[in-house]
Write a protein that holds these residues in place. Structure first.
Motif, short mmCIF file in Angstrom:
data_model
loop_
_atom_site.label_atom_id
_atom_site.label_comp_id
_atom_site.label_asym_id
_atom_site.label_seq_id
_atom_site.Cartn_x
_atom_site.Cartn_y
_atom_site.Cartn_z
N ILE A 145 -6.12 -4.16 3.36
CA ILE A 145 -5.19 -3.68 1.96
C ILE A 145 -6.26 -3.46 1.09
N PRO A 146 -6.72 -2.31 0.62
CA PRO A 146 -7.78 -2.10 -0.48
C PRO A 146 -7.45 -3.06 -1.70
N SER A 147 -8.54 -3.33 -2.22
CA SER A 147 -8.52 -3.82 -3.72
C SER A 147 -7.67 -2.67 -4.52
N VAL A 168 6.79 -9.28 -6.23
CA VAL A 168 5.53 -9.39 -5.31
C VAL A 168 5.80 -9.67 -3.98
N SER A 169 5.05 -8.87 -2.67
CA SER A 169 5.43 -9.26 -1.40
C SER A 169 4.03 -9.10 -0.70
N SER A 170 4.18 -9.24 0.56
CA SER A 170 3.08 -9.11 1.57
C SER A 170 3.90 -8.46 3.10
N LYS A 171 4.49 -7.59 2.87
CA LYS A 171 4.87 -7.00 3.92
C LYS A 171 4.27 -6.00 4.70
N TRP A 172 3.17 -5.55 4.16
CA TRP A 172 2.41 -4.68 4.71
C TRP A 172 1.04 -5.21 5.20
N SER A 173 0.47 -4.54 6.36
CA SER A 173 -0.70 -5.22 6.93
C SER A 173 -1.60 -4.05 7.44
N ALA A 174 -2.98 -4.39 7.52
CA ALA A 174 -3.94 -3.53 8.00
C ALA A 174 -3.52 -3.43 9.41
N SER A 175 -3.87 -2.21 9.86
CA SER A 175 -3.46 -1.82 11.54
C SER A 175 -4.67 -1.08 11.98
N SER A 177 -3.83 -0.19 15.47
CA SER A 177 -3.17 0.61 16.72
C SER A 177 -3.36 2.03 17.11
N LEU A 178 -3.35 2.68 15.85
CA LEU A 178 -3.41 3.97 15.86
C LEU A 178 -4.65 4.53 15.15
N GLY A 179 -5.56 3.81 15.04
CA GLY A 179 -6.63 4.18 14.17
C GLY A 179 -6.60 3.30 12.84
N THR A 180 -7.27 3.42 11.78
CA THR A 180 -7.22 2.41 10.59
C THR A 180 -6.20 3.05 9.98
N SER A 181 -4.98 2.28 9.55
CA SER A 181 -4.04 2.49 8.71
C SER A 181 -3.44 1.12 8.10
N VAL A 182 -2.32 1.24 7.31
CA VAL A 182 -1.53 0.13 6.96
C VAL A 182 -0.04 0.35 7.58
N LYS A 183 0.53 -0.95 7.93
CA LYS A 183 1.88 -0.53 8.51
C LYS A 183 2.94 -1.75 8.14
N SER A 184 4.06 -1.61 8.15
CA SER A 184 5.16 -2.37 7.80
C SER A 184 6.40 -2.39 8.82
N ASN A 185 6.90 -3.23 9.13
CA ASN A 185 7.86 -3.45 10.09
C ASN A 185 9.20 -3.22 9.49
N ILE A 186 9.90 -2.16 9.71
CA ILE A 186 11.12 -1.63 9.14
C ILE A 186 12.16 -1.92 10.32
N TYR A 187 12.91 -3.25 9.86
CA TYR A 187 13.65 -3.58 10.96
C TYR A 187 14.41 -4.75 10.07
N GLY A 188 15.88 -4.93 10.58
CA GLY A 188 16.82 -5.88 10.11
C GLY A 188 17.45 -5.54 8.79
N THR A 189 18.18 -6.30 8.09
CA THR A 189 19.24 -5.93 7.01
C THR A 189 18.62 -6.01 5.57
N SER A 190 17.33 -6.40 5.47
CA SER A 190 16.90 -6.63 4.26
C SER A 190 15.25 -5.85 3.86
N ALA A 191 15.00 -5.05 4.61
CA ALA A 191 13.48 -4.63 4.62
C ALA A 191 13.62 -3.41 3.53
N ASN A 192 12.82 -3.85 2.47
CA ASN A 192 12.77 -2.69 1.52
C ASN A 192 11.23 -2.90 0.91
N ASN A 193 10.31 -2.52 1.71
CA ASN A 193 8.89 -2.59 1.51
C ASN A 193 7.87 -1.65 0.77
N TRP A 194 7.54 -2.10 -0.26
CA TRP A 194 6.53 -1.21 -1.00
C TRP A 194 5.43 -1.38 -0.71
#
Length: 321
Positions: A145-147, A168-175, A177-194
């Motif tokens: 995750i870039p500065s 403030v949260s930490s729901k995104w991470s570097a990935s 799996s498809l080349g360099t990217s950031v990803k977030s798991n969009i699952y469940g009843t309360s995912a609202n990740n920025w």
């Protein structure tokens, strides 16, 4: 003595007058601190009369400019401005200097040495600053995750309406799996990740249009597999813009899985697709860009990937040709 911690080296001098010989010097850190404290170059010696400046401050940082000021009783100084392998030197006769030919999106180190009648200070006062981000702005998320990027949670409807504050949260991470990217798991009843970009100044556009482009993909959870949208009815991917430093947010485009938007979340695959959004109406100021993933029900377990974010100019005359 209270002091505002900084992320670059600072020099402190403490008088030892009246301290008996044979004493130990102890550095004590409050164990409640969550950051690291670094100490180096401890010296005990006689007091020098030619002291380096103190209280370095960098203000009014722009795309190509910044003001630096310091405290000193002297009236002559050597100033060095460093960036990468480049070094510029300036002799000045007042405790401040203004830089007006800097480069956007660049980190600089400025060092100041006092010039006295009988020599120069042994130490240099130091400050580190970065100029504002301009266009072109590019981010490929190479391994982290870039500065300058921030992460939050908060239901988009409330944030846009001004009734919900981002947390403030930490729901995104570097990935990778498809080349360099950031990803977030969009699952469940309360995912609202920025995930939110640093502020980007769009004003140096030469009268052309300004656009945002980025790549999007959706995969099965924790991998690169094909997403299964069969049970998916609630997920949304939204791109937002803030023209006021994050005080308010406006929706630029929505991809929903329930058919409520022009673009469908279910059209994404595990191969990146490039999306382009016109930012020309914001070209007279600065913006922050947010990528938002939402899930309000427990059904398909999917990861949202973002890559190759780019903000740049385009020729409006030839748009669509």
């Amino acid at each position: 003595m209270p002091h505002q911690a900084r992320n670059f080296w600072e020099i402190f001098r403490l008088p030892l007058d009246g301290v008996d010989a044979g004493k130990h010097i102890v550095f004590l850190s409050d164990y409640t601190l969550t950051n690291y404290i670094w100490i180096d170059d401890v010296k005990v010696g006689s007091i020098t009369t030619c002291l380096e400046p103190t209280d370095m401050q960098v203000t009014n940082i722009g795309l190509r400019s910044a003001n630096v000021a310091w405290t000193s009783e002297a009236d002559s100084f050597n100033v060095c401005l460093l960036s990468g392998n480049d070094t510029l030197t300036y002799p000045v006769s007042q405790p401040n200097i203004s830089f007006t030919t800097l480069m956007p999106s660049t980190t600089y180190t400025v060092k100041v040495q006092t010039v006295c009648a009988d020599g120069v200070s042994d130490e240099w006062a130091t400050a580190v600053f970065s100029t504002k981000n301009g266009i072109p702005f590019e981010e490929d998320f190479a391994g982290s995750i870039p500065s300058g990027w921030s992460q939050y949670t908060g239901l988009v409807s409330g944030v846009v309406a001004g009734t919900t504050q981002l947390t403030v949260s930490s729901k995104w991470s570097a990935s990778t799996s498809l080349g360099t990217s950031v990803k977030s798991n969009i699952y469940g009843t309360s995912a609202n990740n920025w995930i939110v970009s640093p502020e980007i100044d769009l004003t140096e556009n030469g009268g052309q249009g300004v656009q945002l482009s980025f790549d999007v993909a959706v995969t099965a959870y924790n991998g690169s597999g094909t997403p299964d949208f069969k049970s998916e009815t609630d997920d949304r991917f939204i791109v937002l813009v803030s023209p006021d430093g994050g005080q308010s947010w406006q929706i630029l485009q929505t991809w929903a899985s329930d058919g409520s938007s022009d673009e469908s979340y279910k059209d994404f695959t595990n191969s990146f697709k490039t999306q382009v959004i016109d930012l020309s109406e914001y070209a007279s100021g600065s913006v922050m860009i947010a990528f938002y993933g939402e899930s309000t029900a427990t059904n398909a377990d999917l990861d949202l990937h973002i890559a190759n974010v780019n903000v740049n100019t385009f020729n409006k005359l030839c748009q669509g040709v």
